[in-house]
Write a protein that holds these residues in place. Structure first.
Motif, short mmCIF file in Angstrom:
data_model
loop_
_atom_site.label_atom_id
_atom_site.label_comp_id
_atom_site.label_asym_id
_atom_site.label_seq_id
_atom_site.Cartn_x
_atom_site.Cartn_y
_atom_site.Cartn_z
N HIS A 97 38.60 30.99 42.21
CA HIS A 97 37.66 29.87 42.16
C HIS A 97 37.35 29.32 43.55
N ASP A 98 38.29 29.48 44.48
CA ASP A 98 38.05 29.02 45.85
C ASP A 98 36.85 29.74 46.46
N SER A 99 36.75 31.05 46.22
CA SER A 99 35.62 31.83 46.74
C SER A 99 34.31 31.39 46.09
N VAL A 100 34.37 31.13 44.78
CA VAL A 100 33.17 30.67 44.08
C VAL A 100 32.74 29.30 44.62
N ASP A 101 33.70 28.41 44.84
CA ASP A 101 33.39 27.08 45.38
C ASP A 101 32.77 27.18 46.78
N ARG A 102 33.30 28.10 47.59
CA ARG A 102 32.73 28.30 48.93
C ARG A 102 31.28 28.74 48.85
N CYS A 103 31.00 29.61 47.89
CA CYS A 103 29.62 30.09 47.73
C CYS A 103 28.70 28.96 47.26
N MET A 104 29.18 28.17 46.32
CA MET A 104 28.36 27.07 45.83
C MET A 104 28.08 26.06 46.94
N THR A 105 29.11 25.81 47.77
CA THR A 105 28.92 24.90 48.91
C THR A 105 27.89 25.47 49.87
N LYS A 106 27.99 26.77 50.13
CA LYS A 106 27.03 27.42 51.03
C LYS A 106 25.62 27.34 50.46
N ILE A 107 25.49 27.56 49.16
CA ILE A 107 24.16 27.51 48.53
C ILE A 107 23.59 26.10 48.62
N LEU A 108 24.42 25.08 48.39
CA LEU A 108 23.95 23.70 48.47
C LEU A 108 23.50 23.34 49.89
N HIS A 109 24.29 23.77 50.87
CA HIS A 109 23.91 23.51 52.26
C HIS A 109 22.62 24.22 52.62
N THR A 110 22.49 25.45 52.12
CA THR A 110 21.26 26.21 52.38
C THR A 110 20.08 25.54 51.70
N GLN A 111 20.31 25.06 50.48
CA GLN A 111 19.26 24.37 49.74
C GLN A 111 18.83 23.09 50.47
N GLU A 112 19.81 22.34 50.99
CA GLU A 112 19.47 21.13 51.74
C GLU A 112 18.69 21.46 53.01
N ALA A 113 19.13 22.52 53.70
CA ALA A 113 18.42 22.92 54.92
C ALA A 113 16.99 23.36 54.59
#
Length: 326
Positions: A289-305
């Protein structure tokens, strides 16, 4: 068989005598494995137990060679049998009358001529020494046709100390004859997991990994736990590659570099794969789940950018439109 007896608190209690199946004389490896697992599980659920080991004269052999199998089972079944030797009772059956006095000598001879591997097993030697000690005066022999013999056995069993926490003293185990077949099947299971990972078949990989995880939990022998650990590391390495590929595609797709709709599709597929793999998180030795959370965080940051970039672009377009209107 239920036998009333006096408890430690002077109150009457009941001791239940449970007969267990034999080993390596059943209907195959599957039955042997199921019997061993069921015996260990049922025994661990008892309030207390007194192990009663019944040995056939024919199975023991003239030089005690059959004892190796019996003691090997006890060593695998009990975590530290040397800590509970006062709880064990050993009895012999089908002994010819003229050989009843020979049992102690056979055990002593076996103790003097243990193999190197047996002598290195302290628990094996401790159990054998305990058998020699308890048969020094007279071996306990059961004659099914003699009521006095049966009563004597019951009295001796009831005098033995109890193992009061069986859930900590016993473990699941597999007999040698069944272990070979189990490890053969285990090899096929591991091969299926590796092949599914290489082919990107996450559904099959998750299905096989759940099987391996359940097997490791139910029958915690070294070979199964080792295979489980190796497969866990392989799965975690696979997840790292998926995550790395996803991050690269996100950076490529949303940072103004060459990209296409195929990149977006691959990003979506990577996320779906990670979500599916996360369903086996409880079976993997590691944090999926840590890897999945990292991906979701990356996607959110990318979405914000991306949102900020779109807002900036729209602001510029509005300004350009206003300039044209003037």
């Amino acid at each position: 068989v239920c036998a009333p007896t006096a408890g430690n608190d002077k109150q009457d209690c009941t001791v239940t005598l449970c007969d267990t199946p034999g080993f390596e004389d059943t209907e195959g490896a599957e039955v042997d494995i199921a019997n061993a697992y069921s015996i260990a599980k049922a025994t661990r659920m008892c309030q207390s137990v007194r192990p009663f080991v019944l040995i056939s004269w024919l199975g023991m052999g003239d030089r005690g060679e059959g004892l190796t199998k019996v003691l090997g089972i006890l060593v695998r079944m009990f975590k530290n049998p040397s800590n509970n030797l006062d709880s064990f009772t050993y009895a012999f059956t089908k002994v010819p009358p003229y050989r009843e006095g020979h049992i102690h000598g056979i055990l002593e001879n076996k103790l003097k001529h243990v193999s190197e591997s047996e002598s290195n097993n302290q628990e094996f030697v401790a159990l054998l020494q305990d058998m020699v000690r308890k048969t020094k005066e007279r071996a306990l022999i059961i004659n099914p046709l003699d009521d006095a013999s049966r009563r004597e056995v019951l009295q001796i069993v009831l005098k033995a100390q109890t193992i009061n926490e069986p859930h900590t003293a016993l473990r699941s185990y597999v007999a040698d004859s069944a272990l070979y077949l189990l490890e053969t099947q285990l090899g096929k299971m591991v091969e299926s997991i590796y092949r599914a990972l290489d082919q990107g078949n996450d559904a099959l990989m998750c299905y096989k990994f759940r099987q391996l995880g359940n097997l490791s939990e139910q029958i915690p022998v070294f070979s199964i736990q080792n295979a489980h650990q190796r497969c866990s590391q392989r799965v975690l390495s696979h997840i790292d590659r998926v995550v790395e590929g996803l991050f690269t595609r996100l950076d490529t797709t949303f940072c103004g570099k060459d990209s296409s709709s195929d990149d977006l599709k691959l990003c979506k597929e990577s996320v779906e794969r990670l979500v599916q793999i996360s369903t086996i998180d409880s079976y993997v030795h590691g944090d999926v789940h840590d890897s999945v959370d990292r991906c979701m965080t990356k996607i959110l940051h990318t979405q914000e950018a991306l949102s900020k970039s779109v807002q900036i672009l729209l602001s510029r377009l509005e300004k350009d439109a206003e300039a044209v209107m003037r």
